[in-house]
Design a protein around this motif. Sequence first.
Motif, short mmCIF file in Angstrom:
data_model
loop_
_atom_site.label_atom_id
_atom_site.label_comp_id
_atom_site.label_asym_id
_atom_site.label_seq_id
_atom_site.Cartn_x
_atom_site.Cartn_y
_atom_site.Cartn_z
N GLN A 281 35.57 38.29 46.56
CA GLN A 281 34.67 37.54 45.63
C GLN A 281 35.82 36.64 44.76
OE1 GLN A 281 32.16 40.64 44.01
NE2 GLN A 281 30.46 39.82 45.07
N ALA A 282 36.46 37.52 43.98
CA ALA A 282 37.66 36.69 43.20
C ALA A 282 38.23 35.67 44.03
CB ALA A 282 38.46 37.72 42.46
N HIS A 283 38.91 35.94 45.16
CA HIS A 283 39.50 35.07 46.09
C HIS A 283 38.75 33.90 46.32
CE1 HIS A 283 42.41 33.78 48.92
NE2 HIS A 283 41.64 33.75 49.84
N ASP A 284 37.32 34.08 46.60
CA ASP A 284 36.48 33.08 47.07
C ASP A 284 36.32 32.06 45.89
OD1 ASP A 284 36.35 33.75 49.42
OD2 ASP A 284 34.47 34.65 49.37
N ALA A 285 36.25 32.48 44.69
CA ALA A 285 36.22 31.85 43.28
C ALA A 285 37.47 31.26 42.88
CB ALA A 285 35.33 32.77 42.41
N GLY A 286 38.77 31.77 43.30
CA GLY A 286 39.71 31.18 43.02
C GLY A 286 40.55 31.94 41.85
N ILE A 287 39.99 33.15 41.73
CA ILE A 287 40.42 34.08 40.53
C ILE A 287 41.38 35.13 41.18
CG2 ILE A 287 39.65 35.57 38.94
CD1 ILE A 287 36.87 34.25 38.96
N PRO A 288 42.76 35.16 40.54
CA PRO A 288 43.59 36.16 41.05
C PRO A 288 43.01 37.49 40.48
CG PRO A 288 44.55 34.47 39.88
CD PRO A 288 43.38 34.33 39.67
N LEU A 289 42.95 38.60 41.40
CA LEU A 289 42.49 39.99 41.17
C LEU A 289 43.60 40.94 41.50
CD1 LEU A 289 39.23 41.91 41.48
CD2 LEU A 289 41.04 42.77 42.38
N ARG A 290 44.13 41.77 40.66
CA ARG A 290 45.17 42.73 41.10
C ARG A 290 44.99 44.07 40.61
NH1 ARG A 290 50.46 41.41 37.36
NH2 ARG A 290 49.12 41.74 35.50
N GLY B 235 32.45 37.09 34.09
CA GLY B 235 32.97 36.74 32.57
C GLY B 235 33.74 35.41 32.64
N GLY B 236 34.23 34.77 33.75
CA GLY B 236 34.55 33.22 33.75
C GLY B 236 35.99 33.35 33.32
N HIS B 237 36.75 34.36 32.88
CA HIS B 237 38.16 34.32 32.33
C HIS B 237 39.07 34.01 33.65
CE1 HIS B 237 36.90 35.23 28.44
NE2 HIS B 237 36.13 36.11 28.85
N GLY B 238 40.28 33.70 33.32
CA GLY B 238 41.21 33.62 34.22
C GLY B 238 41.40 34.72 35.33
N ALA B 239 42.35 35.47 35.39
CA ALA B 239 42.71 36.64 36.36
C ALA B 239 42.08 37.86 35.88
CB ALA B 239 44.44 36.75 36.42
N ILE B 240 41.72 38.85 36.91
CA ILE B 240 41.41 39.96 36.67
C ILE B 240 42.44 41.22 36.94
CG2 ILE B 240 39.63 41.75 37.18
CD1 ILE B 240 37.95 39.13 37.83
N ASP B 241 42.63 42.07 36.00
CA ASP B 241 43.46 43.18 36.29
C ASP B 241 42.60 44.29 36.21
OD1 ASP B 241 45.65 41.56 36.29
OD2 ASP B 241 46.57 42.27 34.19
N VAL B 242 42.92 45.20 37.27
CA VAL B 242 41.83 46.53 37.27
C VAL B 242 42.93 47.48 37.21
CG1 VAL B 242 40.11 47.96 38.70
CG2 VAL B 242 40.30 45.51 39.01
N ASP B 243 42.81 48.31 36.06
CA ASP B 243 43.68 49.28 35.42
C ASP B 243 43.18 50.42 36.03
OD1 ASP B 243 45.41 50.69 34.20
OD2 ASP B 243 45.14 50.23 32.14
N PHE B 244 44.20 51.17 36.98
CA PHE B 244 43.84 52.56 37.32
C PHE B 244 44.91 53.40 36.95
CE2 PHE B 244 41.13 52.82 41.65
CZ PHE B 244 40.16 52.15 41.18
N ALA C 257 34.88 49.14 47.10
CA ALA C 257 34.62 48.24 45.68
C ALA C 257 35.60 47.30 45.47
CB ALA C 257 34.06 49.11 44.72
N LEU C 258 36.76 47.58 45.35
CA LEU C 258 37.86 46.89 45.19
C LEU C 258 38.01 45.68 46.04
CD1 LEU C 258 40.39 49.60 44.00
CD2 LEU C 258 39.24 48.14 42.58
N LEU C 259 38.13 45.95 47.25
CA LEU C 259 38.13 44.87 48.32
C LEU C 259 36.94 43.88 48.19
CD1 LEU C 259 39.39 46.78 51.35
CD2 LEU C 259 40.89 45.33 50.06
N ARG C 260 35.65 44.56 47.99
CA ARG C 260 34.79 43.57 47.64
C ARG C 260 34.87 42.50 46.45
NH1 ARG C 260 30.77 44.46 44.14
NH2 ARG C 260 28.74 43.18 44.32
N ALA C 261 35.50 43.24 45.48
CA ALA C 261 35.64 42.36 44.38
C ALA C 261 36.71 41.45 44.65
CB ALA C 261 35.86 43.04 43.09
#
Length: 110
Positions: free
Chosen positions: A73-82, A44-53, A66-70
Amino acid sequence: MTAVDGLHTVVFSANGRTIVSVSGEVDFTTVPRLRRALDAALAGGHGAIDVDFGAVPFCDCSGVNALLRAWHQAHDAGIPLRVTGVDAPVVVRLFQVLGVERLLGLRPAP
């Protein structure tokens, strides 16, 4: 919104973040749906990613994978994921046993 075997995912943007809303059980039969939603969020190309569980009562190791894979990938692209909203005791315990709660943003670093 899409559903596979009781797992529902919605990917949307809000306030410069991409939100992946997940509800239902995450296991080896439903994890492909989670992976596709995470891939869509990453593309999607947006800033940070929040995965709501918040509506996930159960998650097995395939879901964590799956979460660790993502996350990688996000870390390598400089995108925060939580991952947010983890309330189910069995999911909290799984993340603790595997030692991924800090990496996935569930508790702050010391």
